[in-house]
Design an enzyme around this catalytic site. Sequence first.
Site, PDB file in Angstrom:
ATOM      1  N   TYR A 142       0.655  -1.178   0.144  1.00 50.20           N
ATOM      2  CA  TYR A 142       0.079  -0.234  -0.103  1.00 50.20           C
ATOM      3  C   TYR A 142       0.829   1.392   0.272  1.00 50.20           C
ATOM      4  CZ  TYR A 142      -4.682  -1.668   1.261  1.00 50.20           C
ATOM      5  OH  TYR A 142      -6.750  -2.479   0.767  1.00 50.20           O
ATOM      6  N   LYS A 189       3.205 -15.635   2.121  1.00 49.63           N
ATOM      7  CA  LYS A 189       3.152 -16.048   0.809  1.00 49.63           C
ATOM      8  C   LYS A 189       4.567 -16.331   1.019  1.00 49.63           C
ATOM      9  CE  LYS A 189       1.874 -17.960  -3.351  1.00 49.63           C
ATOM     10  NZ  LYS A 189       0.948 -18.892  -3.124  1.00 49.63           N
ATOM     11  N   ASP A 221      -2.854 -18.194   0.074  1.00 55.60           N
ATOM     12  CA  ASP A 221      -3.839 -18.926  -0.865  1.00 55.60           C
ATOM     13  C   ASP A 221      -5.241 -19.865   0.042  1.00 55.60           C
ATOM     14  OD1 ASP A 221      -1.819 -19.809  -0.517  1.00 55.60           O
ATOM     15  OD2 ASP A 221      -2.036 -20.847  -2.951  1.00 55.60           O
ATOM     16  N   ASP A 245      -6.259  -6.785   3.971  1.00 60.24           N
ATOM     17  CA  ASP A 245      -7.354  -6.648   3.834  1.00 60.24           C
ATOM     18  C   ASP A 245      -8.252  -7.437   2.473  1.00 60.24           C
ATOM     19  OD1 ASP A 245      -9.373  -3.951   2.000  1.00 60.24           O
ATOM     20  OD2 ASP A 245      -8.254  -4.875   0.423  1.00 60.24           O
ATOM     21  N   ASP A 249     -12.343  -9.420   4.024  1.00 57.04           N
ATOM     22  CA  ASP A 249     -13.558  -8.756   3.365  1.00 57.04           C
ATOM     23  C   ASP A 249     -14.395 -10.264   2.968  1.00 57.04           C
ATOM     24  OD1 ASP A 249     -13.301  -6.038   2.932  1.00 57.04           O
ATOM     25  OD2 ASP A 249     -13.994  -6.063   0.877  1.00 57.04           O
TER      26      ASP A 249
HETATM   27  C1  IPM Z   1     -10.454  -1.226   4.200  1.00 58.04           C
HETATM   28  C2  IPM Z   1     -11.092  -0.645   2.768  1.00 58.04           C
HETATM   29  C3  IPM Z   1      -9.892   0.254   2.122  1.00 58.04           C
HETATM   30  C4  IPM Z   1      -8.208  -0.814   2.390  1.00 58.04           C
HETATM   31  C5  IPM Z   1      -9.437   0.918   1.071  1.00 58.04           C
HETATM   32  C6  IPM Z   1     -10.983   1.598   1.576  1.00 58.04           C
HETATM   33  C7  IPM Z   1      -8.776   1.695   1.056  1.00 58.04           C
HETATM   34  O1  IPM Z   1     -10.630  -1.604   1.529  1.00 58.04           O
HETATM   35  O2  IPM Z   1     -10.223  -0.315   4.933  1.00 58.04           O
HETATM   36  O3  IPM Z   1     -10.668  -2.299   4.099  1.00 58.04           O
HETATM   37  O4  IPM Z   1      -8.269  -1.444   1.727  1.00 58.04           O
HETATM   38  O5  IPM Z   1      -7.661  -0.921   3.444  1.00 58.04           O
HETATM   39 MG    MG Z   2     -11.569  -3.427   2.547  1.00 58.49          MG
END
Ligand code: IPM
Ligand code: MG
Length: 372
Positions: A142, A189, A221, A245, A249
């Site tokens: 990042y 990884k 993975d 990240d 999700d």
């Molecule tokens: C998160 C989001 C952020 C990230 C974005 C909005 C930059 O997806 O906080 O998980 O990638 O960290």
């Molecule tokens: Mg995110």
Amino acid sequence: MKLKIALLPGDGIGPEVIAQAVACLQAVEDTFGHQFIFSKAPVGATAMDETGDPLPEDTLALCKRSDAVLFGAIGDPRYDNDPNAKIRPEQGLLRLRKELGLFSNIRPVKVFPTLISNSPLRKEIISGTDFVIYRELTGGIYFGEKYRSEDGSTASDLCLYTEPEISRIAHLAFKAAKKRRKKLTLVDKANVLESSRLWRHVVTKIGESYPEVALNYLFVDNAAMQIILNPSQFDVILTENMFGDILSDEGSVIGGSIGLLPSASVGDKYSMFEPIHGSFPQGAGKNIANPIASILSAAMLLDHFGLKEETDAVVKSVNLSLKNGIVTPDLKAKSQYGTDDVGHFIASHISDADDYRGLNRENIGLGKSTII
Ligand code: IPM
Ligand code: MG
């Protein structure tokens, strides 16, 4: 306790969900006799519209003089579909994390028993899920050097980590594991990436000073697969920025809605609390966004300052809303309840979630008491 809380509602549904988190914090103030001083500032696309900058100086200064930041959401379709955009709303959030030194992002993933049937995964797979992701937040790909050749045809993003960056979050993750079920999984990884091999080396060494915590390793993975095959095997997951990240999700699917998951981002000096969901622009202004992730983020804020009883009261009230089906349409397709109904219900039961006996459904939308 007196706390100065900076509110950064941001874009899309951010302002709607933050308003409900604030209502809950105000109920905590009233119930437990605290004083929270809220100050609001723009960030993201909203701030770009006002000032051209996704993180205006005044917003950053407000965060630095506050005890904690409560953050809504960031992102706007005007920029998502434009690969040539020079400035993006997300840069505001990334700079904020960096400037405040928020190197550790803590994302709990838990199944609410009342929502078990909401998950697309089978009940027997997900029941008992209770893990927490420690995601490194201010390093890695990042923040590494970015490159685009002049003719635009070649690009790279550098994934760079140093030993101190790994070790400071590793200590926090081991300490958390010590207080939980004493298992830490490092996700990397290391079969391909040099930076992952550094993570393994540093984390293994630190692990020696936490002998009571069982340390194991998973390639990312495989971890992505294990999280949906057998999520209850995990206790604390420690990982670098981008893997965290993606996996967080994925983890949100287990509980049935991304609208439920809170997070805390902490550093040596500052702390920020935000739902893990995005700005959901299609839902903005429709009173349909789930405020629970923001409300639980506010609960993590209270917990961070040692306010245990207050944290419990908020969590209990959230459970009460779930149990009684006072939920937004992401959790119950034809739900008649909006963002503000759910927020109001939770806020108004912070003082009495334990004594709650039943509810008068007609009053939910009217801002009146819902106790029979
Ligand atoms: C998160 C989001 C952020 C990230 C974005 C909005 C930059 O997806 O906080 O998980 O990638 O960290
Ligand atoms: Mg995110």
